[in-house]
Motif scaffolding. Sequence first.
Motif, mmCIF file in Angstrom:
data_model
loop_
_atom_site.group_PDB
_atom_site.id
_atom_site.type_symbol
_atom_site.label_atom_id
_atom_site.label_comp_id
_atom_site.label_asym_id
_atom_site.label_seq_id
_atom_site.Cartn_x
_atom_site.Cartn_y
_atom_site.Cartn_z
ATOM 1 N N LEU A 580 0.764 -1.166 -0.073
ATOM 2 C CA LEU A 580 -0.180 0.024 -0.193
ATOM 3 C C LEU A 580 1.033 1.241 -0.036
ATOM 4 O O LEU A 580 0.691 2.277 -0.855
ATOM 5 C CB LEU A 580 -0.887 -0.055 1.165
ATOM 6 C CG LEU A 580 -2.264 -1.200 0.951
ATOM 7 C CD1 LEU A 580 -2.607 -1.358 2.722
ATOM 8 C CD2 LEU A 580 -2.957 -0.585 0.125
ATOM 9 N N PHE A 581 2.106 1.182 0.821
ATOM 10 C CA PHE A 581 3.011 2.598 0.849
ATOM 11 C C PHE A 581 3.594 2.638 -0.645
ATOM 12 O O PHE A 581 3.969 3.462 -0.767
ATOM 13 C CB PHE A 581 3.491 2.520 2.153
ATOM 14 C CG PHE A 581 3.078 3.091 3.079
ATOM 15 C CD1 PHE A 581 2.740 4.303 3.014
ATOM 16 C CD2 PHE A 581 2.250 2.422 4.234
ATOM 17 C CE1 PHE A 581 2.059 4.956 4.235
ATOM 18 C CE2 PHE A 581 1.612 2.676 5.046
ATOM 19 C CZ PHE A 581 1.386 4.189 5.055
ATOM 20 N N LYS A 582 4.113 1.350 -1.205
ATOM 21 C CA LYS A 582 4.208 1.732 -2.435
ATOM 22 C C LYS A 582 3.347 2.371 -3.469
ATOM 23 O O LYS A 582 3.710 2.948 -4.405
ATOM 24 C CB LYS A 582 4.994 0.195 -3.270
ATOM 25 C CG LYS A 582 5.983 -0.411 -2.414
ATOM 26 C CD LYS A 582 6.388 -1.670 -3.194
ATOM 27 C CE LYS A 582 6.975 -2.769 -2.133
ATOM 28 N NZ LYS A 582 7.037 -4.135 -2.624
ATOM 29 N N GLN A 583 2.266 2.032 -3.233
ATOM 30 C CA GLN A 583 1.182 2.462 -4.127
ATOM 31 C C GLN A 583 1.167 4.176 -3.874
ATOM 32 O O GLN A 583 0.985 5.005 -4.484
ATOM 33 C CB GLN A 583 -0.052 2.030 -3.661
ATOM 34 C CG GLN A 583 -0.527 0.667 -4.328
ATOM 35 C CD GLN A 583 -0.505 0.861 -5.755
ATOM 36 O OE1 GLN A 583 -0.979 1.822 -6.335
ATOM 37 N NE2 GLN A 583 -0.147 -0.406 -6.580
ATOM 38 N N ILE A 584 1.013 4.471 -2.533
ATOM 39 C CA ILE A 584 0.891 5.820 -1.940
ATOM 40 C C ILE A 584 2.022 6.696 -2.390
ATOM 41 O O ILE A 584 1.934 7.616 -2.810
ATOM 42 C CB ILE A 584 0.817 5.834 -0.473
ATOM 43 C CG1 ILE A 584 -0.560 5.181 -0.054
ATOM 44 C CG2 ILE A 584 1.124 7.286 0.153
ATOM 45 C CD1 ILE A 584 -0.725 4.918 1.459
ATOM 46 N N THR A 585 3.199 6.239 -2.423
ATOM 47 C CA THR A 585 4.336 7.047 -2.775
ATOM 48 C C THR A 585 4.806 6.899 -4.339
ATOM 49 O O THR A 585 5.434 7.833 -4.611
ATOM 50 C CB THR A 585 5.507 6.640 -1.811
ATOM 51 O OG1 THR A 585 5.628 5.140 -2.119
ATOM 52 C CG2 THR A 585 5.262 6.719 -0.404
ATOM 53 N N GLY A 586 4.271 5.954 -4.710
ATOM 54 C CA GLY A 586 4.923 5.588 -6.197
ATOM 55 C C GLY A 586 6.337 5.056 -6.157
ATOM 56 O O GLY A 586 6.868 4.976 -7.241
ATOM 57 N N LEU A 587 6.774 4.774 -5.010
ATOM 58 C CA LEU A 587 8.248 4.326 -4.965
ATOM 59 C C LEU A 587 8.469 2.927 -5.022
ATOM 60 O O LEU A 587 7.432 2.306 -4.813
ATOM 61 C CB LEU A 587 9.026 4.898 -3.738
ATOM 62 C CG LEU A 587 8.913 6.492 -3.692
ATOM 63 C CD1 LEU A 587 9.513 7.061 -2.421
ATOM 64 C CD2 LEU A 587 10.050 6.839 -4.765
ATOM 65 N N ALA A 758 6.682 4.727 11.267
ATOM 66 C CA ALA A 758 7.001 5.583 10.331
ATOM 67 C C ALA A 758 7.446 4.751 9.031
ATOM 68 O O ALA A 758 8.634 4.742 8.864
ATOM 69 C CB ALA A 758 7.982 6.852 10.574
ATOM 70 N N ILE A 759 6.668 4.315 8.402
ATOM 71 C CA ILE A 759 7.007 3.453 7.094
ATOM 72 C C ILE A 759 8.018 4.371 6.150
ATOM 73 O O ILE A 759 7.331 5.381 5.756
ATOM 74 C CB ILE A 759 5.944 2.681 6.345
ATOM 75 C CG1 ILE A 759 5.486 1.662 7.463
ATOM 76 C CG2 ILE A 759 6.244 2.194 4.953
ATOM 77 C CD1 ILE A 759 4.288 0.923 7.026
ATOM 78 N N VAL A 760 9.160 3.941 5.717
ATOM 79 C CA VAL A 760 9.836 4.740 4.683
ATOM 80 C C VAL A 760 9.876 3.987 3.371
ATOM 81 O O VAL A 760 9.953 2.872 3.336
ATOM 82 C CB VAL A 760 11.407 4.828 5.599
ATOM 83 C CG1 VAL A 760 12.387 5.288 4.199
ATOM 84 C CG2 VAL A 760 11.410 5.410 6.575
ATOM 85 N N ALA A 761 9.450 4.881 2.331
ATOM 86 C CA ALA A 761 9.634 4.387 1.275
ATOM 87 C C ALA A 761 10.768 4.969 0.455
ATOM 88 O O ALA A 761 11.060 6.020 0.618
ATOM 89 C CB ALA A 761 8.226 4.642 0.302
ATOM 90 N N VAL A 762 11.417 4.102 -0.365
ATOM 91 C CA VAL A 762 12.486 4.417 -1.234
ATOM 92 C C VAL A 762 12.503 4.149 -2.750
ATOM 93 O O VAL A 762 11.764 3.145 -3.210
ATOM 94 C CB VAL A 762 13.860 3.556 -0.698
ATOM 95 C CG1 VAL A 762 13.689 3.806 0.685
ATOM 96 C CG2 VAL A 762 13.769 2.003 -0.739
ATOM 97 N N SER A 763 13.380 4.895 -3.560
ATOM 98 C CA SER A 763 13.495 4.510 -4.999
ATOM 99 C C SER A 763 14.387 3.285 -5.132
ATOM 100 O O SER A 763 14.848 2.784 -4.352
ATOM 101 C CB SER A 763 14.179 5.947 -5.441
ATOM 102 O OG SER A 763 15.449 5.958 -5.030
ATOM 103 N N LYS A 764 14.433 2.923 -6.446
ATOM 104 C CA LYS A 764 15.064 1.691 -6.963
ATOM 105 C C LYS A 764 16.486 1.965 -6.480
ATOM 106 O O LYS A 764 16.887 0.785 -6.342
ATOM 107 C CB LYS A 764 15.173 1.709 -8.216
ATOM 108 C CG LYS A 764 13.723 1.387 -9.008
ATOM 109 C CD LYS A 764 13.773 0.888 -10.472
ATOM 110 C CE LYS A 764 12.552 0.671 -10.981
ATOM 111 N NZ LYS A 764 12.050 1.589 -11.667
#
Length: 1002
Positions: A580-587, A758-764
């Motif tokens: 879900l957080f990949k969806q929210i951030t697009g990361l 605090a889930i952290v989303a990151v780029s490739k």
Amino acid sequence: MSEHVRNLPYDPTKFKRETLPHYISMTDGEITEILQILGLHSLDELFDHLPDNIKFKNEFNMGKALSYNDLIEHVTNVANKNKIMTSYVGDGLKNYNIEKIVDDVCSIRGLTTAYTPYQPERGQGTLWSLYLFSNAIHALTGFEAVNASMYDRSTCLFEALSASTKISKNKNTVLLLESNYPGDIEVVQTLRKHTSLNVILVPFNKSTGLTDLSVVKDYVEKYQTDLASIAFPQVNCVGNIENFSGLTEICEDHKLLSIAVIDPMLISTEGLLPPSQYGKKGTNFFVAEGQHLALAPNFGGPGLGIFGTRYNETDKLSIRATPGRYIGKTIDHDGNDAVTMILSTREQHIRRDKASSNICSNQAFIATLAGAALLSRGSKGITKSFKIARKNTENLYNLITSFEGFKPQFPNTTFVNEFCVSLPINTSDFLKMARKDQLELGIDVSERLKAKNANVLLISCSDIQTDEDYRKVESFLLKKFKKTSTSLIAPKIPEKYLRPDQVKLPAFKREELFDFYQKLGEQNVSPDDNIYPLGSCTMKYNPLVNDYLAGLPGITNLHPQTNELNAQGSLQILYEIADLFKQITGLAGVALQPVAGAQGELVGIKMFQAYHADHSKGQTRNIILIPKSAHGTNPATSTMAGFITKEANGSAQGIIEICANSHGQIDMNQLKEVVSKYHQQIAGIMVTNPNTSGIFETNFKEMADLIHSVGGLVYMDGANMNAIAGIVNLDKLGVDAVHNNLHKTWSIPHGGGGPGDAIVAVSKKLIDYIPGTQVKLSNGVYEIFHAPKSIGSFHRHHGNFAHKVRGYSYLLALGTEGVIKMSSIAVLSARYLFHRLGKAFPTLPENTQTIPRMHEFILTLTKEDFDRIQKIGIPRTNIIPQIGKLFLDFGVHAPTVAFPEAFGLMIEPTESFSKKELDRFCDIVFCIRKILDEYPNILISAPHFTPIKKVDEVKANKDIKLNINIDRLPSVLPNKITPHALDSMSINEIFERILKAHEEYK
Ligand SMILES: Cc1ncc(COP(=O)(O)O)c(C=O)c1O
């Protein structure tokens, strides 16, 4: 009403926002009305000023929202996939019976949903709860200063080690006994990387299961010149009691600071010696895990870090080098007893890059619960639990050693309630067999002992196991193994390890305690009832259903070290929330461990360091760029990660501050200059977006491209995601890492200071460096994995798991449409207030009146206003904080005062409130305007209707009073007029009452 709803322990219809779609109170009619007032035609137009190329098109997909009933059914089914067995797993996270008062306190919304008590007059409820927690731990440990509170034992251990180096000036080496829990050691090692802290591990003797003092002395000799401290456990990671007094004496003899790692459940009357009595003078610090004082394992979190230091005639200074929150006693204007946060000059919001740690949101609510549970048990209750745990251990030891091939691993050492046993068969086969009989019979510690071909099991007991559990183990063993006629008796705990004195901590009756905590709850306010306009904190409605689902037994009772096959429900939640957080951030990737925004920042910055270490081709990237207006955690985090700000050889290092331009956004000209001057020295930039003035950084993409062009990376502080979730694609924006505060945007309650998550989303680019555990799905089974170049671990397990359940439940209730609506109404509400209130007050940053605001904005006064009010005797810097107190008189919480602008009031309404509620808030602000214009003297006496008058914070910090003897519960002062009663009065009536109260003020 459908079945699941009917069976709830609360009636959702009694809470006015609970059953509204997406928990949004504003009606369609009200939305249209506001849009018309703002001259807009649709909610989409609120985001028209954002560049098109950074927005989601159709790719944002969270699925359809679940109805209230379906949500309960779904999460209950997932929780039921977990298998909860009779368990003897403890290790780093013990599992005791939970006092009933915990559930009671969890139901008090004034305590669960309040923010950090920065306004002591409106936060006495939280402050007293924390003060009592600290003092209950003081009674047990003998330590005067007990922090309230920190994340968990591992981060406490790191903080204690860091504090020891600060106190020991220029000595950066510390000895950490390897017999501490491996999970704690891993976190310390992760946190110390790239910093000046030098952690030396002292091995323990694998045949005795203890640390040899002679080995410690050798290490002390070897590192003496640069050595600050030694950190050692009282009971070690294989269950044995270390020679804690001997270790303390080594510290005393060599003028080193001593840090004891303890378990508070073991040190009550008749239990083990408390750390204040080790050696000749006791240790300098102690750290402990406190989760089990109040909560079931919850798959590892939220935990509770307990941190103690001395504050007595011989040591009054150490406390100033320690992190986190202390609560001190003082008086209010009328001389009433009051409590307030003290020593906050060490905190990130004041000292920024010199702060003693970056912790902001912490585990305050778990401390509240632990305090209540300790007062419910009293010292006698803790002793009782200790004795049951010990009896269970003795019985099991006796039983297990009566089977052929089962031998104590350390026959000559003493233990308390955990022991290691050597098995006749492979440990994992043994555990598998036991699981078939619904038993989790301990954990495999063969590797911990580095013994080849060894089969060693660590078994932990507490007060939770019953006679029936014992018989279950017995019948399992009888089925599979041969019983002999001999058995062993657990060695007696030597007298010298035991506490000689009685702990003075009375037990209070559940009813009395509940009544007391309810009264404390009434001293706070909650976003349930009214707008809670704390800018940057996103004080939105916290749905009850989230708490209910997080409290399902299938969720709470699962130990994080259980076998993965038993944890399929919890792993599914982790897997799906990551998605879900990949969806929210697009990361592309997600780190699950960080327990607060500030820890998320640290995760991001440490990933930057690891990435640069791999890619920088010998170039040292030692500069981090941070806007001046950033939250204090950003500079504090960078410093903690190792970016020390200084001039070296005529060149800058560490943090370079970037100013704002005339639009209140990053000054791109300054940024370009800095980038061209320092190019490959730049590790990255940290930017809050929308920024802390509520303005979207429309040049963000350009800025990110610029940073990327010199090989730097981009951290986005996601504290303000509530304004852009579902609208802005962070991948298109050029973000490399972002934290998502679950305790802000994603609706989990703030608990008077935390816990957060605090889930952290990151780029490739950063995916391979993600720390800690991640979950994958292979052939229908959820499995834990680690990234190939993982930077380590920030939490022993999966972060504050119970909070992830709350966030998950919220996200499922929102779906695609709900997330977009959440951001849109949050922005609409703020834009509406800005439109109305901006007419009565100037706004900040200066000259940005026409720049559209997102979810929040800042009001200030004119220079003439400040001059005029200053003349009546209020120091200029106190004027805004005093206006904050005036808000309390109207039954609402104050806006954020003096941040990020020293002379600003930052207002964030969130999406939770109706137009009617927003209009009433405007009326309050207009009334405050009238007071400032016509009766400014009222500022001196505000607040008037809170339980206490203005708190003497200066006295609290000068004459530090940390301790009370808890012989009775403190009396709780009632509100002079309750927020509820104020809410039912007209603004004019409140105004008249304020005037009267002011006249009566002496
Ligand atoms: C903009 C911003 N960044 C970071 C933080 C720190 O987050 P946490 O309190 O979750 O550590 C906050 C907290 O208020 C914040 O407002």
